[in-house]
Design a protein around this motif. Sequence first.
Motif, PDB file in Angstrom:
ATOM      1  N   VAL A   2       0.846  -1.186   0.000  1.00  0.00           N
ATOM      2  CA  VAL A   2       0.000   0.000   0.000  1.00  0.00           C
ATOM      3  C   VAL A   2       0.882   1.236   0.000  1.00  0.00           C
ATOM      4  CG1 VAL A   2      -1.764   1.259   1.287  1.00  0.00           C
ATOM      5  CG2 VAL A   2      -1.785  -1.238   1.266  1.00  0.00           C
ATOM      6  N   LEU A   3       0.574   2.194  -0.859  1.00  0.00           N
ATOM      7  CA  LEU A   3       1.298   3.458  -0.891  1.00  0.00           C
ATOM      8  C   LEU A   3       0.467   4.480  -0.133  1.00  0.00           C
ATOM      9  CD1 LEU A   3       3.776   4.895  -2.090  1.00  0.00           C
ATOM     10  CD2 LEU A   3       2.317   5.623  -3.947  1.00  0.00           C
ATOM     11  N   GLU A   4       1.035   5.034   0.931  1.00  0.00           N
ATOM     12  CA  GLU A   4       0.311   5.974   1.778  1.00  0.00           C
ATOM     13  C   GLU A   4       1.161   7.195   2.037  1.00  0.00           C
ATOM     14  OE1 GLU A   4      -0.305   3.588   5.264  1.00  0.00           O
ATOM     15  OE2 GLU A   4      -2.227   2.889   4.535  1.00  0.00           O
ATOM     16  N   GLN A  24      11.177   6.226  13.852  1.00  0.00           N
ATOM     17  CA  GLN A  24      12.321   6.774  13.131  1.00  0.00           C
ATOM     18  C   GLN A  24      12.440   6.026  11.806  1.00  0.00           C
ATOM     19  OE1 GLN A  24      15.953   6.820  15.342  1.00  0.00           O
ATOM     20  NE2 GLN A  24      17.136   7.539  13.629  1.00  0.00           N
ATOM     21  N   ILE A  25      12.555   6.767  10.687  1.00  0.00           N
ATOM     22  CA  ILE A  25      12.532   6.119   9.374  1.00  0.00           C
ATOM     23  C   ILE A  25      13.837   6.211   8.607  1.00  0.00           C
ATOM     24  CG2 ILE A  25      10.053   6.433   9.108  1.00  0.00           C
ATOM     25  CD1 ILE A  25      10.795   8.746   7.134  1.00  0.00           C
ATOM     26  N   GLY A  26      14.848   6.879   9.159  1.00  0.00           N
ATOM     27  CA  GLY A  26      16.096   7.078   8.433  1.00  0.00           C
ATOM     28  C   GLY A  26      16.642   5.819   7.785  1.00  0.00           C
ATOM     29  N   ARG A  27      16.635   4.724   8.477  1.00  0.00           N
ATOM     30  CA  ARG A  27      17.181   3.482   7.921  1.00  0.00           C
ATOM     31  C   ARG A  27      16.225   2.792   6.953  1.00  0.00           C
ATOM     32  NH1 ARG A  27      16.811   1.179  13.709  1.00  0.00           N
ATOM     33  NH2 ARG A  27      14.645   0.573  13.768  1.00  0.00           N
ATOM     34  N   HIS A  28      15.002   3.301   6.835  1.00  0.00           N
ATOM     35  CA  HIS A  28      13.999   2.692   5.958  1.00  0.00           C
ATOM     36  C   HIS A  28      13.858   3.416   4.618  1.00  0.00           C
ATOM     37  CE1 HIS A  28      12.736   0.178   9.290  1.00  0.00           C
ATOM     38  NE2 HIS A  28      12.705   1.263  10.043  1.00  0.00           N
ATOM     39  N   ILE A  29      14.556   4.527   4.435  1.00  0.00           N
ATOM     40  CA  ILE A  29      14.425   5.297   3.206  1.00  0.00           C
ATOM     41  C   ILE A  29      14.983   4.496   2.038  1.00  0.00           C
ATOM     42  CG2 ILE A  29      15.166   7.366   1.977  1.00  0.00           C
ATOM     43  CD1 ILE A  29      15.123   8.797   4.707  1.00  0.00           C
ATOM     44  N   GLU A  30      14.175   4.375   0.984  1.00  0.00           N
ATOM     45  CA  GLU A  30      14.581   3.622  -0.192  1.00  0.00           C
ATOM     46  C   GLU A  30      15.058   4.536  -1.313  1.00  0.00           C
ATOM     47  OE1 GLU A  30      11.345   0.994  -1.198  1.00  0.00           O
ATOM     48  OE2 GLU A  30      12.237  -0.541   0.068  1.00  0.00           O
ATOM     49  N   SER A  31      14.388   5.674  -1.511  1.00  0.00           N
ATOM     50  CA  SER A  31      14.787   6.569  -2.589  1.00  0.00           C
ATOM     51  C   SER A  31      14.203   7.957  -2.374  1.00  0.00           C
ATOM     52  CB  SER A  31      14.356   6.019  -3.948  1.00  0.00           C
ATOM     53  OG  SER A  31      12.950   5.997  -4.043  1.00  0.00           O
ATOM     54  N   TYR A  46      10.610   8.276  -0.469  1.00  0.00           N
ATOM     55  CA  TYR A  46       9.968   6.969  -0.424  1.00  0.00           C
ATOM     56  C   TYR A  46      10.671   6.111   0.622  1.00  0.00           C
ATOM     57  CZ  TYR A  46       8.271   8.531  -4.945  1.00  0.00           C
ATOM     58  OH  TYR A  46       7.701   9.263  -5.952  1.00  0.00           O
ATOM     59  N   PHE A  47       9.887   5.483   1.489  1.00  0.00           N
ATOM     60  CA  PHE A  47      10.465   4.618   2.510  1.00  0.00           C
ATOM     61  C   PHE A  47       9.537   3.451   2.787  1.00  0.00           C
ATOM     62  CE2 PHE A  47       8.205   8.089   4.403  1.00  0.00           C
ATOM     63  CZ  PHE A  47       7.463   7.540   5.419  1.00  0.00           C
ATOM     64  N   LYS A  48      10.086   2.403   3.344  1.00  0.00           N
ATOM     65  CA  LYS A  48       9.340   1.165   3.575  1.00  0.00           C
ATOM     66  C   LYS A  48       9.503   0.740   5.020  1.00  0.00           C
ATOM     67  CE  LYS A  48       8.576  -2.980   0.954  1.00  0.00           C
ATOM     68  NZ  LYS A  48       9.077  -3.779  -0.156  1.00  0.00           N
ATOM     69  N   THR A  53       4.715   0.586   1.910  1.00  0.00           N
ATOM     70  CA  THR A  53       5.547   1.619   1.309  1.00  0.00           C
ATOM     71  C   THR A  53       4.852   2.954   1.510  1.00  0.00           C
ATOM     72  OG1 THR A  53       6.401   0.089  -0.351  1.00  0.00           O
ATOM     73  CG2 THR A  53       6.600   2.434  -0.830  1.00  0.00           C
ATOM     74  N   TYR A  54       5.606   3.932   1.987  1.00  0.00           N
ATOM     75  CA  TYR A  54       5.078   5.258   2.250  1.00  0.00           C
ATOM     76  C   TYR A  54       5.775   6.274   1.350  1.00  0.00           C
ATOM     77  CZ  TYR A  54       3.410   3.076   6.541  1.00  0.00           C
ATOM     78  OH  TYR A  54       2.803   2.250   7.434  1.00  0.00           O
ATOM     79  N   ALA A  55       5.098   7.379   1.074  1.00  0.00           N
ATOM     80  CA  ALA A  55       5.689   8.460   0.288  1.00  0.00           C
ATOM     81  C   ALA A  55       5.279   9.789   0.913  1.00  0.00           C
ATOM     82  CB  ALA A  55       5.207   8.397  -1.151  1.00  0.00           C
ATOM     83  N   LYS A  56       6.196  10.746   0.861  1.00  0.00           N
ATOM     84  CA  LYS A  56       5.901  12.093   1.345  1.00  0.00           C
ATOM     85  C   LYS A  56       6.543  13.075   0.382  1.00  0.00           C
ATOM     86  CE  LYS A  56       4.352  15.198   4.130  1.00  0.00           C
ATOM     87  NZ  LYS A  56       2.954  15.486   4.204  1.00  0.00           N
TER      88      LYS A  56
END
Length: 64
Positions: A2-4, A24-31, A46-48, A53-56
């Motif tokens: 799901v993209l949220e 904390q999402i720093g280590r989850h950032i994909e691109s 984009y991070f997971k 999968t999330y996008a901001k």
Amino acid sequence: EVLESKYISIEGDRIYVENQGKYQIGRHIESMDIDDEKDYMKYRLYFKIARKTYAKEFILLKKI
């Protein structure tokens, strides 16, 4: 998957997302994509986390 879009905050040198708690999402950032326009720059992050999968998106205005 799901993209949220969720709320993202930066505290010091750490990036967090709020989704039923604060993570904390720093280590989850994909691109990250950057569009450099005349008056602004648009960043898409984009991070997971787990299986989602999330996008901001951020827009920064350039100094004129």
